[in-house]
Design an enzyme around this catalytic site. Structure first.
Site, PDB file in Angstrom:
ATOM      1  N   HIS A 142       0.900  -1.162   0.000  1.00 31.95           N
ATOM      2  CA  HIS A 142       0.000   0.000   0.000  1.00 31.95           C
ATOM      3  C   HIS A 142       0.930   1.200   0.000  1.00 31.95           C
ATOM      4  CE1 HIS A 142      -3.367   2.519   1.784  1.00 31.95           C
ATOM      5  NE2 HIS A 142      -2.310   3.195   2.171  1.00 31.95           N
ATOM      6  N   ASN A 171      -8.722   5.779  -0.482  1.00 30.42           N
ATOM      7  CA  ASN A 171      -7.292   5.996  -0.373  1.00 30.42           C
ATOM      8  C   ASN A 171      -6.539   4.929  -1.162  1.00 30.42           C
ATOM      9  OD1 ASN A 171      -4.848   6.930   0.429  1.00 30.42           O
ATOM     10  ND2 ASN A 171      -4.884   5.935   2.430  1.00 30.42           N
ATOM     11  N   ASP A 209     -10.358  -3.489  -4.438  1.00 28.43           N
ATOM     12  CA  ASP A 209     -10.191  -2.782  -3.155  1.00 28.43           C
ATOM     13  C   ASP A 209     -11.559  -2.595  -2.493  1.00 28.43           C
ATOM     14  OD1 ASP A 209      -9.107  -1.608  -0.947  1.00 28.43           O
ATOM     15  OD2 ASP A 209      -8.338   0.173  -1.963  1.00 28.43           O
TER      16      ASP A 209
HETATM   17  O1  DOR Z   1      -9.872   3.354   0.655  1.00 27.94           O
HETATM   18  C1  DOR Z   1      -9.325   2.532   1.363  1.00 27.94           C
HETATM   19  N1  DOR Z   1     -10.007   1.776   2.227  1.00 27.94           N
HETATM   20  N2  DOR Z   1      -7.995   2.382   1.273  1.00 27.94           N
HETATM   21  C2  DOR Z   1      -7.308   1.622   2.117  1.00 27.94           C
HETATM   22  O2  DOR Z   1      -6.133   1.541   1.967  1.00 27.94           O
HETATM   23  C3  DOR Z   1      -7.989   0.901   3.205  1.00 27.94           C
HETATM   24  C4  DOR Z   1      -9.400   0.672   2.892  1.00 27.94           C
HETATM   25  C5  DOR Z   1     -10.202   0.275   4.089  1.00 27.94           C
HETATM   26  O3  DOR Z   1      -9.782  -0.615   4.818  1.00 27.94           O
HETATM   27  O4  DOR Z   1     -11.308   0.822   4.261  1.00 27.94           O
HETATM   28 ZN    ZN Z   2      -4.597   0.145   0.382  1.00 28.43          ZN
END
Ligand code: DOR
Ligand code: ZN
Length: 434
Positions: A189, A288, A315
């Site tokens: 990440h 993110n 994701d």
């Molecule tokens: O948008 C995101 N959500 N990016 C991440 O790296 C973690 C993830 C989360 O666990 O909600």
């Molecule tokens: Zn991530």
């Protein structure tokens, strides 16, 4: 159950593409028979007559079971967002036969007991295969390496501190060295938290317009460049999660040319949306890394087209509606993706970014290669198969999601193409009643 999947357009990257029949028995692919060819006698004998189910696949794509390298299933600890069972239901409805679930649960998957718990829950659900991704460091705190040997023995398929940036480069080096010896893939990440500070969306004109703190592209690419440097230093491969910027694509492309063992994934939102989506969708377009500029979106598409980006992952990051309803600045990062990825990704074929085979490879055989697991429709392989209706048009309706969460900026979008059937280990685990 024995299955005879007949008349579909079989797309098995690097092996076969064309109309044909697929025979499944005892959880395995027994034969792939091109249209107009008789079933070889030896293969026919492995198959019960008549088969217990004939699946009419005419007009459908018949692909190796899709594999999502990057999902958050939230259990243990955050069952109000998702459980392993609800996430697996969402996976198979989305055409995925296997998912890799990240370690940022509570407790963190930094111990073999948690890995075993995840696998036990997944077995109870009996839907998608679940490949747990264990943490790189204890508690995702970036200080103490986990015991990869026992995690691997318990069933961990890879390691990642996803959700939390791993800032200490020496720790990352040691993680690569130890994981490399065990042939455990390492997923990065890539984020410099100092450059992110309090940023909530991409640094640029939309953030300025909305008066929101921005996250510059460099917050990602600095770490992508570090991972490339550490992969070169150690000779161990590294996989870059959720690539969102032009600079990351350029860095990975150049590293691959030099022979660095770096692979990469992106997600549908990065090749379809830009920071503009934040105006309309607010916290449901907050994740993110953040949605970037049009230039970045086009660079990600180019990276998919030329092979710089190996895979499409979702994701899938479920958050409860009340958690997302607190305004964009306070809302948690992430959007769900398992149930929309196939429909959204098929647009890449219509837009001529990828061939159909190229797209299927990025959703199946290429993620499998990164994980080092079998994938495909050749005789003898586990019968994980995804059928897709490429013509079915519909509007994305959150009330139909099997996920416990609803946080998607794609709600209300008109899309074309939909998973029609998902088969895991020779069992039909999802069937669309179109
Ligand atoms: O948008 C995101 N959500 N990016 C991440 O790296 C973690 C993830 C989360 O666990 O909600
Ligand atoms: Zn991530």
């Amino acid at each position: 159950m024995d299955l005879h999947i007949t008349g579909g357009r079989i797309v098995d990257p690097g092996h076969y593409e064309g109309i044909g029949d697929l025979f499944v028995a005892g959880g395995k692919i027994v034969a792939l028979v091109p249209a107009g060819t008789p079933v070889p006698a030896g293969d026919a004998s492995k198959f019960s007559h008549p088969p217990s189910r004939i699946v009419d696949a005419r007009g459908k794509i018949v692909a190796p079971g899709l594999i999502d390298l990057h999902v958050h299933l939230r259990e243990p600890g955050f069952e109000h967002k998702e459980t392993i069972a609800s996430g697996c239901r969402a996976a198979v409805c989305g055409g995925f036969t296997a998912v890799c679930c990240m370690a940022n649960t509570r407790p963190v998957n930094d111990d073999a007991s948690v890995t075993r718990f995840v696998l036990a829950r997944a077995a109870e659900a009996g839907l998608a295969r679940v490949h747990p991704v264990a943490a790189v460091t204890k508690g995702l705190e970036g200080r103490v390496l986990c015991d990869y040997e026992s995690l691997k023995a318990a069933g961990a398929a890879a390691i990642s501190d996803d959700g939390r940036p791993l800032t200490d480069s020496r720790i990352m080096r040691q993680a690569l060295e130890r994981a490399g010896r065990l042939k455990l893939p390492v997923i990065s990440h890539s984020e410099d938290p100092f450059l992110v500070e309090g940023g909530v969306m991409n640094e640029g004109p939309v953030a300025r317009d909305l008066g929101l703190a921005g996250i510059p592209n460099a917050a990602e690419s600095i770490m992508v460049l570090r991972e490339i440097a550490l992969s070169e230093l150690t000779g161990v491969s590294v996989h870059i999660a959720h690539v969102s910027t032009r600079e990351s694509v350029l860095a990975i492309r150049e590293a691959k040319k030099r022979g660095v063992r770096v692979t990469a994934e992106t997600a549908p939102h990065y090749f379809l949306l830009t920071e503009e989506a934040v105006r309309r969708h607010g916290a449901d377009a907050k994740m993110n890394p953040p949605l970037r500029s049009e230039e970045d979106r086009l660079a990600v598409r180019q990276g998919l087209a030329d092979g710089t980006i190996d895979c499409i992952a979702t994701d899938h990051a479920p958050h409860a509606p009340e958690e997302k309803a607190v305004g964009i600045e306070k809302a948690p990062n992430g959007i769900i993706g398992l149930e929309t990825a196939v429909s959204l990704s098929l647009s890449l074929v219509r837009d001529r970014v990828l061939s159909l085979t190229g797209l299927i490879a990025k959703l199946s055989t290429l993620p499998a290669r990164i994980l080092g697991i079998p994938c495909g429709l050749a005789q003898g392989l586990p019968a994980d198969v995804t059928l897709i209706d490429p013509e079915f048009e519909y509007t994305i309706d959150p009330s139909l999601f099997k996920s416990r969460s609803r946080n998607s900026p794609f709600v209300g979008m008109r899309v074309k193409g939909k998973p029609a059937m998902t088969i895991v280990d020779g069992r039909i685990v999802f069937e669309d009643k179109l």
